[in-house]
Design a protein around this motif. Structure first.
Motif, short mmCIF file in Angstrom:
data_model
loop_
_atom_site.label_atom_id
_atom_site.label_comp_id
_atom_site.label_asym_id
_atom_site.label_seq_id
_atom_site.Cartn_x
_atom_site.Cartn_y
_atom_site.Cartn_z
N GLU A 45 0.68 7.35 -6.29
CA GLU A 45 -0.54 8.16 -6.37
C GLU A 45 -0.25 9.62 -6.06
N ASP A 46 0.51 9.85 -4.99
CA ASP A 46 0.84 11.23 -4.60
C ASP A 46 1.57 11.95 -5.72
N ALA A 84 0.65 4.23 -2.75
CA ALA A 84 0.31 5.58 -2.28
C ALA A 84 1.36 6.60 -2.70
N ALA A 123 -5.84 8.07 -10.09
CA ALA A 123 -5.10 9.27 -9.69
C ALA A 123 -4.67 10.08 -10.91
N ASP A 141 0.82 -1.21 0.00
CA ASP A 141 0.00 0.00 0.00
C ASP A 141 0.85 1.26 0.00
N GLU A 142 1.96 1.24 0.75
CA GLU A 142 2.82 2.42 0.83
C GLU A 142 3.42 2.76 -0.54
N ARG A 188 -5.83 2.07 -8.97
CA ARG A 188 -5.56 3.26 -8.16
C ARG A 188 -4.71 4.30 -8.89
#
Length: 259
Positions: free
Chosen positions: A70-71, A67, A120, A63-64, A116
C-alpha cells in the motif's frame, strides 16, 4: 515512463505479466514472498530490457506485507500506473478437509489484499486521471465450489463494481478469469492435475496477452480462450445445484487424497 506493480510476480501468471510489461518498456515493482527468487528475476528483467525493476518482498497474507505494498502504491515519486493483483493460491481438498486457518489466509490474500491494494492504487490513479488495475480471478468464479471459487467470484464482482463507480475517472479495471494455466499453482497446493486433459491447459503468456487486449478494449471481465468463454457462459445459465455437483465430482477426482 510507465511503472507497473505486479503481485505474485516470481512465477506463473505474475511472472508472465512482468515479462510482457518489461518488454513493452514499463518500469516494474515486483512483489512476492521469496526475496531471493524475486531479486534474481528482477535482475534478469533489468539486464534484458534496460528498465528499472524494484523487488519488494512481501507476504500478502500478513498485514505488514499488505501495508508495505500500500505504501509503495501511494508514493508520488515513481507513481504506479498499472497494478496487477495476481498473488493467490489454492488449498488441497474439499471444504472441511482444509484447515479453517488456511481458508482464512486465502481470503486475506484473495479478498482483503485485493481490496486494500486496489483502493491504494485507484486513489492515486484517479488524482492523476489515468491508470489500470487488473485483478486476477479465475473461471472458478462462475462455479459454486468452495472457498477458492467464492473468493474469485468476489474478485469479479468487486472489480466490476469499482469499474462502474469510477467510470469516467480515467482509471480502468479488469477481472481476469483464466482456466487451467501451466504454472506452479497446482504443485504448490499439493494438487494432482495429471487428470486434466491436455486441451484444457492455457499458456500464461497468451493469457496475459488476452488480458491486455481486453483491457485496451475497455472490458471489465476477461475470459481467455473460446473454450473457457463457453464454459463460463454455461455456468451462468446452468442451475447452481447441477453445476456444483459436477464441479464437486471433478474436484474429488483431482484430490490427491482420493487417488
Amino acid at each position: 515512463m510507465t511503472t507497473s506493480l505486479v503481485t505474485g510476480a516470481s512465477a506463473g501468471i505474475g511472472a508472465a505479466f512482468a515479462r510482457r510489461l518489461a518488454a513493452d518498456g514499463h518500469d516494474l515493482v515486483l512483489v512476492a514472498r521469496d526475496g531471493k527468487r524475486l531479486a534474481d528475476f528482477a535482475a534478469s528483467l533489468e539486464a534484458r530490457h534496460g528498465i528499472r525493476v524494484e523487488a519488494l518482498p512481501a507476504d500478502l497474507a500478513e498485514d505488514e506485507g499488505i501495508a508495505a505494498v500500500e505504501d509503495r502504491l501511494r508514493r508520488t515519486d515513481g507513481p504506479v500506473d498499472v497494478l496487477v493483483n495476481n498473488a493467490g493460491f489454492g488449498n488441497k481438498g474439499t471444504f472441511l478437509q482444509a484447515p479453517v486457518a488456511d481458508e482464512l489466509r486465502m481470503l486475506k490474500v484473495h479478498c482483503e489484499a485485493v481490496l486494500r491494494l486496489t483502493a491504494a492504487a485507484a486513489e492515486s490513479m484517479r488524482a492523476r486521471g489515468r491508470g489500470s488495475v487488473i485483478n486476477v480471478a479465475s473461471v472458478a468464479a462462475f462455479v459454486p465450489r468452495g472457498t477458492y471459487g467464492a473468493s474469485k467470484a468476489w474478485v469479479v464482482q468487486f472489480t466490476q463494481g469499482v469499474a462502474y463507480e469510477l467510470a469516467g475517472s480515467g482509471v480502468r479495471f479488469l477481472a481476469l478469469c483464466p482456466g487451467f494455466v501451466r504454472t506452479e499453482f497446482h504443485d504448490r497446493a499439493g494438487m494432482k492435475a495429471s487428470n486434466v486433459p491436455s486441451w484444457a491447459w492455457l499458456d500464461a503468456d497468451k493469457v496475459v496477452a488476452a488480458a491486455l487486449r481486453d483491457l485496451a478494449r475497455g472490458r471489465t471481465v476477461s475470459v481467455p480462450d473460446p473454450r473457457y468463454k463457453v464454459a463460463a457462459a454455461l455456468a451462468r445459465h446452468t442451475p447452481a445445484a447441477l453445476f456444483g455437483a459436477t464441479s464437486t465430482r471433478a474436484g474429488r477426482r483431482y484430490d490427491p487424497k482420493n487417488t
